[in-house]
Design a protein around this motif. Sequence first.
Motif, mmCIF file in Angstrom:
data_model
loop_
_atom_site.group_PDB
_atom_site.id
_atom_site.type_symbol
_atom_site.label_atom_id
_atom_site.label_comp_id
_atom_site.label_asym_id
_atom_site.label_seq_id
_atom_site.Cartn_x
_atom_site.Cartn_y
_atom_site.Cartn_z
ATOM 1 N N ALA A 784 0.974 -1.024 0.033
ATOM 2 C CA ALA A 784 -0.116 0.505 -0.095
ATOM 3 C C ALA A 784 0.637 1.282 -0.092
ATOM 4 N N VAL A 785 2.020 1.106 0.517
ATOM 5 C CA VAL A 785 2.893 2.432 0.499
ATOM 6 C C VAL A 785 2.967 2.700 -0.479
ATOM 7 N N ALA A 786 3.813 1.281 -1.269
ATOM 8 C CA ALA A 786 4.533 1.665 -2.558
ATOM 9 C C ALA A 786 3.086 2.610 -3.881
ATOM 10 N N LEU A 787 1.751 1.378 -3.447
ATOM 11 C CA LEU A 787 0.942 1.578 -4.496
ATOM 12 C C LEU A 787 0.536 3.627 -4.221
ATOM 13 N N ASN A 788 0.398 3.973 -3.329
ATOM 14 C CA ASN A 788 0.111 5.145 -2.961
ATOM 15 C C ASN A 788 1.463 6.296 -3.122
ATOM 16 N N ALA A 789 2.898 5.940 -2.971
ATOM 17 C CA ALA A 789 3.853 7.026 -3.810
ATOM 18 C C ALA A 789 4.207 6.821 -5.427
ATOM 19 N N VAL A 790 3.358 5.367 -5.976
ATOM 20 C CA VAL A 790 3.153 5.770 -7.682
ATOM 21 C C VAL A 790 1.939 6.644 -8.223
ATOM 22 N N GLY A 791 0.911 6.155 -6.886
ATOM 23 C CA GLY A 791 -0.250 7.558 -7.174
ATOM 24 C C GLY A 791 0.614 8.599 -7.167
ATOM 25 N N GLN A 806 -4.061 3.814 -7.953
ATOM 26 C CA GLN A 806 -3.340 3.604 -7.576
ATOM 27 C C GLN A 806 -3.552 3.814 -5.812
ATOM 28 N N CYS A 807 -4.369 5.223 -5.773
ATOM 29 C CA CYS A 807 -3.856 5.908 -4.564
ATOM 30 C C CYS A 807 -4.747 4.467 -4.112
ATOM 31 N N HIS A 808 -6.488 4.401 -4.700
ATOM 32 C CA HIS A 808 -7.498 4.161 -4.136
ATOM 33 C C HIS A 808 -7.318 2.514 -3.788
ATOM 34 N N ALA A 809 -6.434 2.218 -4.881
ATOM 35 C CA ALA A 809 -6.056 0.715 -4.198
ATOM 36 C C ALA A 809 -5.073 0.717 -2.725
ATOM 37 N N ALA A 810 -4.376 1.639 -2.997
ATOM 38 C CA ALA A 810 -3.551 1.696 -1.317
ATOM 39 C C ALA A 810 -4.954 1.880 -0.284
ATOM 40 N N GLY A 821 -1.681 5.167 9.793
ATOM 41 C CA GLY A 821 -0.895 6.420 9.281
ATOM 42 C C GLY A 821 -1.450 6.954 7.614
ATOM 43 N N GLY A 822 -0.703 5.508 6.984
ATOM 44 C CA GLY A 822 -1.295 5.171 5.533
ATOM 45 C C GLY A 822 -2.203 5.694 4.963
ATOM 46 N N GLU A 823 -3.896 5.151 5.776
ATOM 47 C CA GLU A 823 -4.841 5.770 5.401
ATOM 48 C C GLU A 823 -4.864 7.376 5.051
ATOM 49 N N ALA A 824 -4.034 8.114 6.213
ATOM 50 C CA ALA A 824 -4.184 9.745 6.127
ATOM 51 C C ALA A 824 -3.078 9.842 5.198
ATOM 52 N N ALA A 825 -2.469 9.540 4.965
ATOM 53 C CA ALA A 825 -1.370 9.863 3.587
ATOM 54 C C ALA A 825 -1.580 9.447 2.155
ATOM 55 N N THR A 826 -2.554 8.759 2.406
ATOM 56 C CA THR A 826 -3.281 8.434 0.875
ATOM 57 C C THR A 826 -4.623 9.130 0.935
ATOM 58 N N LEU A 827 -5.513 9.326 2.210
ATOM 59 C CA LEU A 827 -6.282 10.734 2.122
ATOM 60 C C LEU A 827 -5.762 11.925 1.100
ATOM 61 N N ASP A 828 -4.449 12.405 2.192
ATOM 62 C CA ASP A 828 -3.744 13.994 1.296
ATOM 63 C C ASP A 828 -3.745 14.021 0.003
ATOM 64 N N SER A 829 -3.087 11.997 -0.869
ATOM 65 C CA SER A 829 -2.935 12.211 -2.308
ATOM 66 C C SER A 829 -4.034 12.014 -2.686
#
Length: 918
Positions: A784-791, A806-810, A821-829
């Motif tokens: 998920a970290v990598a998916l959010n980074a790609v997104g 990619q971010c929705h998948a993350a 924490g990861g959820e917050a980072a992806t919502l930010d993206s």
Amino acid sequence: MAIELRVLGQVELRIDGRLVEVGHARQRCVLAVLLVEANRVVTVEQLLDRVWGDRLPYKARRVASNYASRLRRVLAGEASIVRQGGGYVLRVDPEVVDLHRFRMLVEQARGSDDERALALLEEAAGLWRGEAFEGLDTPWITAVREGLARERFAVDVDRVDLALARGRHAELCAELAERADAHPLDERVAGQLMLALYRNGRQAEAFLRFESIRARLADEVGADPGPELRELHRRILDTDPVLGPTAMVDAPQQLPAPPVFTGRAAELMLLDETLAATAGPVLISAIGGTGGIGKTWLALAWAHRHLDRFPDGQLFVDLHGFSPTQEPMAPAVAVRGFLDALGVDPGRVPADLDAQAALYRSLVAGKRILVMLDNAATAEQVVPLLPGSPTCTVLVTGRALLPSLIDRHGARHLRLDVLDRAEASALLAARLGANRVAAEPDAVDDLVELCGGHPLALSITARDAATRPGLPLAEVAAELRELGLEMLDHGSDPAASLPAVLSWSLRRLTDEHRTVFGLLGIAPGPDISLPAAISLTDLPPARARKALSALEEASLLERRPGGRYVMHDLVRAYAATTVDDLPADVWKTALTRVMDFHLHTALAAARLLEPHRQLLQPGSPAPDVHPLPLPDSAAAMAWMQAEHPTLLATQRAAVAHGRHHVVWHLAQALDALHFRRGRLRDAVTTWQAALDAAVHLPDPATRIRAHRLLGRAHAQLGQHEESSRHLDQALALAVRDHNAVEQAYTHLVLASAGEQRGDYRQALDHARHALALLRTLGLPVWEAVALNAVGWLAARLGDFDTARDQCHAALVLYRRHHDRGGEAATLDSLGFIADHTGDHRRAVDHYHQALALLRTLGHTYDVADTLDKLGHAHSALGQPDQARAAWKEALELYREQGRSTDAERVHQQLDAPVAPER
């Protein structure tokens, strides 16, 4: 073994001067009955009647027997309770029971000459500490108390007659005024008061007293004063020379010369307020820095500024509580010195300490006198020297807390801290001259900091500089920085040596408490918690707490909010020198235990903060080390924040002692806190130390991770060359060791570093490489970290469809595995994607969800970035107030985190106009 049994006041048992707990009120009442009838049988029926009256308890005889048994166990061998003749008898030497001693002294006085009789009656009066059986109340107790009060009154008036005959009128006025008010129709007391007032030059007051009793007798009894009182009145009117006053003793003036004193304005004001608000003594003690903190200086400075408040004199005694050459002064010596100062004829000084103290209290009663008791070690030294009159002012200075003085005598407590920067600079200016201090302000700041604001340290330093007037203060500061305590030592004059002054505080400590003091001196960190102190000392919790309390009472340690204990830096430095007296294995083992306590608790906290992160394990802690249990991530973050300075110090200590695994694993444990709170420079420091330690560790992964996380910290600080060097090394080592997990992690950091440099395409390549590796490793959260980074990086390159997918998948993976924490980072993206595709309201919603999670987790570093983006979304919606509110908060966080470039950018955004909402 010396035993004392007392009923003339509270019912008390003392053994060797120590108060022994007798029990609750009924049990004290049983003891009172037996003491009044000492060496005589008290039948069970009498005992029940005198203690309980008509409210007998269930199975009263058994209860009485139980109370007698308990008292039998409490009493020492010189007193015993035995069954005899259907009751109980307390067998005891009458001399040790204050009531019987009182009666024996009165009986002896009746057959003695006046001088001896007066001494005996004063000793008898000194045995009273209040009303008899204070705090107890039964019909029998009340009746006996009233009878004893009459006995005491008769003895007191006889004593006063003898004292007046020997010219002691000056000390009797206050006592007699109080007695006359209590017995307004007693002509003998009125006559004694009139004579004392007249001999003290207060003739008008003597006449007023006569008129007062004459009027009351007429109103209440219908009679005139008797012939003796009328004759005394006539002789006073005629100024009969036989009644004339004797010469008065000069008021004592015992205060030492005022000190060279600066600062302490707040303490002087507080002392004014405290002494205005209380009639009890004021205890001035130290905080965090024991001897040399300026207790005596403060007391003397205040006293000399208020001499007009004490027209009847000032008494001073150094009790030598902490002295290099003398034992603490016995109270009897101090009392005798005060009696001499008050002009008492040596032949009239009673032999007994209690009687001496009573005489002393009588002499100062009603007078405005200052009593300064300096350098007290125990309350036992102080209590006999406390006046009984509220007109007197008492200042007590001492290193120890003297809690019983506060609890039992109502002392107000004023604790002194070190001088603040301005006060410390003023002290140096007063000693060295304003011009010399003004010429080198930076050096003065250094001297103040190196001395920690400690008055004695500053004075020693000033003396050293003053005796070398040609030496720049910068060189004095450099010398002090290099030599430390050694420069503050003066072997030929202990009072001018900080280590010597501090050493005097240790003399009254037990061996165990001295050991704890030394170990605290070498414990890493600016302070210590109780759980850490338990690991350090290897003591049971109750004994460890008791040891810390003993050091706190000795003013060698200060307890601060949150249960943390701290020493002044100079006290800590001295404490560290005392471990030389301990076997090396003792202090080395203690240091190992406290390091392991902090390490393993920190790792437990890190696991709670980042449950999906794979942490290398350091092995088991040292024996008898019990890491602190932390219930959840909030507790973990709170503990990490509170202990952060100590954890950094622990890593430095581990470096110094070659404990390489502790160095490395502490960097690992601290990583979550450092990156969440933006403490990137601390991250660089800890990971550089970990990288140096990794050379000595067998696991090759330690070197890879140290390079990777050190590179990450450098990248976020904008130090791209350093970052690239470490990240390239991390990747090369991971490839060499076929460590696919570390390769994936390193690619993720390389992606972040590339973004920091603005190279989004290379960053996206690294992120995709990491994603490909992670999909084969069964690490869904890291996937998920990598998916959010790609997104995120796709969005930065304008490919918003790919970014959104990619971010929705993350987000799905993060929520499935409960990684907030990861959820917050992806919502930010996703907020960024929505904002840059025109859906600003959705962007605001995503950012608010992200902020709620980030604030809960304490990710203040990411909170700042998300607030910055939220401001842009509000700006795009034409909502200037919301935009500026978000940017102001982001600006504050950026400044706190030392992110000057980001702070400047947001500052410019705040200055730019925002179009209003249409």
